[in-house]
Write an enzyme that holds these catalytic residues in place. Structure first.
Site, PDB file in Angstrom:
ATOM      1  N   GLU A 113       0.879  -0.958  -0.244  1.00  0.00           N
ATOM      2  CA  GLU A 113      -0.043  -0.025   0.353  1.00  0.00           C
ATOM      3  C   GLU A 113       0.857   1.537  -0.148  1.00  0.00           C
ATOM      4  OE1 GLU A 113      -1.805   0.927   4.037  1.00  0.00           O
ATOM      5  OE2 GLU A 113      -1.522  -1.422   4.016  1.00  0.00           O
ATOM      6  N   CYS A 124       4.401   7.967  -0.028  1.00  0.00           N
ATOM      7  CA  CYS A 124       5.022   7.149   1.245  1.00  0.00           C
ATOM      8  C   CYS A 124       4.714   6.069  -0.122  1.00  0.00           C
ATOM      9  CB  CYS A 124       4.181   7.120   2.232  1.00  0.00           C
ATOM     10  SG  CYS A 124       3.921   5.996   3.249  1.00  0.00           S
ATOM     11  N   CYS A 155       7.347  -6.979   6.781  1.00  0.00           N
ATOM     12  CA  CYS A 155       8.230  -6.341   7.911  1.00  0.00           C
ATOM     13  C   CYS A 155       8.413  -7.604   9.116  1.00  0.00           C
ATOM     14  CB  CYS A 155       8.044  -5.284   7.678  1.00  0.00           C
ATOM     15  SG  CYS A 155       9.549  -4.487   8.585  1.00  0.00           S
ATOM     16  N   CYS A 161       8.565  -4.178  15.335  1.00  0.00           N
ATOM     17  CA  CYS A 161       7.948  -3.085  16.343  1.00  0.00           C
ATOM     18  C   CYS A 161       6.606  -3.628  17.110  1.00  0.00           C
ATOM     19  CB  CYS A 161       8.279  -2.183  15.407  1.00  0.00           C
ATOM     20  SG  CYS A 161       9.663  -1.276  14.946  1.00  0.00           S
ATOM     21  N   CYS A 199       2.780  -1.660  15.045  1.00  0.00           N
ATOM     22  CA  CYS A 199       3.031  -1.368  13.897  1.00  0.00           C
ATOM     23  C   CYS A 199       2.501  -3.096  13.621  1.00  0.00           C
ATOM     24  CB  CYS A 199       4.309  -0.887  13.322  1.00  0.00           C
ATOM     25  SG  CYS A 199       4.583  -0.760  11.399  1.00  0.00           S
ATOM     26  N   GLY A 203       7.929  -1.961   5.370  1.00  0.00           N
ATOM     27  CA  GLY A 203       9.122  -2.408   5.039  1.00  0.00           C
ATOM     28  C   GLY A 203      10.255  -1.514   5.862  1.00  0.00           C
ATOM     29  N   GLU A 204      11.489  -2.668   6.120  1.00  0.00           N
ATOM     30  CA  GLU A 204      12.369  -1.446   6.545  1.00  0.00           C
ATOM     31  C   GLU A 204      13.635  -1.833   5.506  1.00  0.00           C
ATOM     32  OE1 GLU A 204      13.497  -0.241   9.529  1.00  0.00           O
ATOM     33  OE2 GLU A 204      15.522   0.095   7.784  1.00  0.00           O
ATOM     34  N   SER A 206      13.813   6.193   6.150  1.00  0.00           N
ATOM     35  CA  SER A 206      13.210   6.411   7.420  1.00  0.00           C
ATOM     36  C   SER A 206      13.845   4.629   8.139  1.00  0.00           C
ATOM     37  CB  SER A 206      11.769   6.357   7.516  1.00  0.00           C
ATOM     38  OG  SER A 206      11.219   6.410   9.218  1.00  0.00           O
ATOM     39  N   SER A 233      13.621   6.207  13.088  1.00  0.00           N
ATOM     40  CA  SER A 233      12.616   5.765  14.420  1.00  0.00           C
ATOM     41  C   SER A 233      12.462   5.812  15.424  1.00  0.00           C
ATOM     42  CB  SER A 233      12.055   4.916  13.503  1.00  0.00           C
ATOM     43  OG  SER A 233      10.959   5.254  12.150  1.00  0.00           O
ATOM     44  N   LEU A 234      12.400   6.527  16.714  1.00  0.00           N
ATOM     45  CA  LEU A 234      13.552   6.350  18.072  1.00  0.00           C
ATOM     46  C   LEU A 234      12.898   5.712  18.974  1.00  0.00           C
ATOM     47  CD1 LEU A 234      16.457   7.065  19.081  1.00  0.00           C
ATOM     48  CD2 LEU A 234      15.495   9.452  19.048  1.00  0.00           C
ATOM     49  N   HIS A 235      11.913   6.743  19.222  1.00  0.00           N
ATOM     50  CA  HIS A 235       9.815   6.075  20.084  1.00  0.00           C
ATOM     51  C   HIS A 235      10.701   6.387  21.210  1.00  0.00           C
ATOM     52  CE1 HIS A 235       8.655   6.038  15.615  1.00  0.00           C
ATOM     53  NE2 HIS A 235       9.220   5.039  15.473  1.00  0.00           N
ATOM     54  N   ASN A 264      -1.329   6.185  16.259  1.00  0.00           N
ATOM     55  CA  ASN A 264      -2.200   5.409  15.026  1.00  0.00           C
ATOM     56  C   ASN A 264      -2.873   4.255  15.983  1.00  0.00           C
ATOM     57  OD1 ASN A 264      -3.227   7.515  12.931  1.00  0.00           O
ATOM     58  ND2 ASN A 264      -1.434   7.271  12.454  1.00  0.00           N
ATOM     59  N   CYS A 300       0.897   2.816   8.357  1.00  0.00           N
ATOM     60  CA  CYS A 300       1.406   1.974   8.054  1.00  0.00           C
ATOM     61  C   CYS A 300       0.636   0.606   7.844  1.00  0.00           C
ATOM     62  CB  CYS A 300       2.247   1.470   8.897  1.00  0.00           C
ATOM     63  SG  CYS A 300       3.924   1.554   7.915  1.00  0.00           S
TER      64      CYS A 300
END
Ligand code: SAH
Length: 346
Positions: free
Chosen positions: A84, A97, A104, A108, A111, A156-157, A188, A211-213, A287, A330
């Site tokens: 997508e 995007c 993936c 995480c 996600c 995906g990474e 990213s 992506s730290l979070h 989200n 995502c």
């Protein structure tokens, strides 16, 4: 493929002229299908369609947000896999995007893309094909519009599909192709440290988003398995190296999660860790993913977090939520379609 590869393919494999290669290249850049390449003979078109696909990615469904014109695409690949993408209209141009893998394997906790693991890597042509498909879609309505900016932030990474992603970046930038400036592209990553060093050495002026979070290893390890492989300090050192090598500031993505990482003391700690690094922090109220038991904090908490970073002179913004009514986040749309397909089978 780039112009040189196309020419080799047409001349050496198909035994056709360089002139024909040029014609085919022009059609491909316009996103044409083989059937639509009307200045080629019917016989050549038939031979071509036996050995090649012009458009490996097709938009199966599209949904436009009633709130902000954000558009979400569900694409089909030639093997039936689904991916997508999201098209956002900003004043500085349309931003797409794109996904780099089907699923993936980074795991995480928040996600949706990673729920069933990684199915496979996308090829460079399939990553590029998303841009071509989006262009065809928007140009049907307005021939002046085209994808102007790209964020590698779909499923995906990207650094887990390193070679194909680097190849894609070179192709999308090619003057005879889509000719999109690398400065308009962001990649990213969840922080695959060795690959971040490799990427810094590619000499591509792409913006790096990290992506730290979390403000520390303890919290990061609760939500991101990759944090067990690389420490917070190692990730920051790799970011600093990227800034030094490319001269571009790094963007930190920080999803605010209720009761986990969104307290002002976390903002304090984050500011302390980031001090002195050329960076910007993007705060994203989480989200909600219905499969996960994590939620966004309330607005007051989000605002207080931002204020505290600003007070500590860390450049930060709250990311505007786009396409909230169309499963903008995502992996959510593909997930929904897979779930519905499964429900239909059960
Ligand atoms: N694998 C890459 C790129 C894909 S995810 C990466 O980890 O950066 C793109 C961004 O969306 C990442 O910052 C990711 O952490 C974030 N994201 C994923 N799920 C989210 C959710 N439910 N809410 C907010 N951000 C999310």
């Amino acid at each position: 493929m780039d112009g040189g590869e196309l020419e080799r393919f047409v001349v050496e494999e198909l035994k056709e002229s360089r002139f024909r290669a040029g014609q085919i290249g022009q059609w491909l850049a316009r996103g044409a299908d083989i059937d639509g390449m009307t200045n080629l003979s019917a016989a050549l078109r038939k031979r071509l369609s036996e050995v090649a696909v012009a458009n490996p990615v097709r938009i199966l469904e599209s949904y436009k947000s009633q709130i902000d014109e954000t558009e979400k695409f569900l694409y089909a690949l030639t093997d039936g896999n689904l991916i997508e993408g999201v098209l956002m209209r900003y004043h500085h141009g349309d931003t797409l995007c794109v996904s780099t893998q089907v699923g993936c394997r980074m795991g995480c906790a928040f996600c949706a893309s990673t729920l069933d693991g990684r199915v496979r890597n996308l090829t460079p042509g399939e990553i590029l094909g998303q841009v071509a498909a989006a262009n065809r879609h928007i140009q049907a309505e307005d021939p002046q519009r085209r994808v102007h900016n790209i964020v590698l932030m779909g499923s995906g990474e990207p650094l887990d599909n390193y070679d194909n992603v680097v190849r894609f970046l070179k192709l999308v930038n090619a003057p005879e192709g889509l000719n999109i400036s690398l400065r308009n592209i962001s990649l990213s990553t969840c922080g695959l440290v060795p690959r971040m060093y490799d990427f810094a050495n590619e000499g591509l002026p792409v913006t790096l988003s990290l992506s730290l979070h979390a403000p520390n290893d303890e919290i990061r390890r609760k939500i991101m398995p990759v944090a067990h492989a690389y420490t917070f300090d190692q990730v920051l050192a790799a970011c600093k190296n990227y800034v030094d090598k490319t001269g571009r500031r790094v963007i930190f993505e920080y999803a605010l999660i209720r009761d986990l990482n969104s307290d002002v003391r976390h903002a304090e700690e984050l500011a302390r860790r980031l001090r002195g690094l050329r960076c910007h922090v993007n705060l994203i109220p989480l989200n909600d993913v219905k499969e996960r038991n994590l939620a966004a904090p309330d607005r007051k908490t989000v605002d207080a977090f931002l204020k505290r970073l600003e007070l500590k002179h860390i450049s930060a913004t709250i990311r505007r939520e786009m396409g909230a009514d169309i499963e903008g986040a995502c992996g959510q749309l593909r997930r929904k379609v897979l779930d519905e397909a499964k429900a239909a089978k059960d």
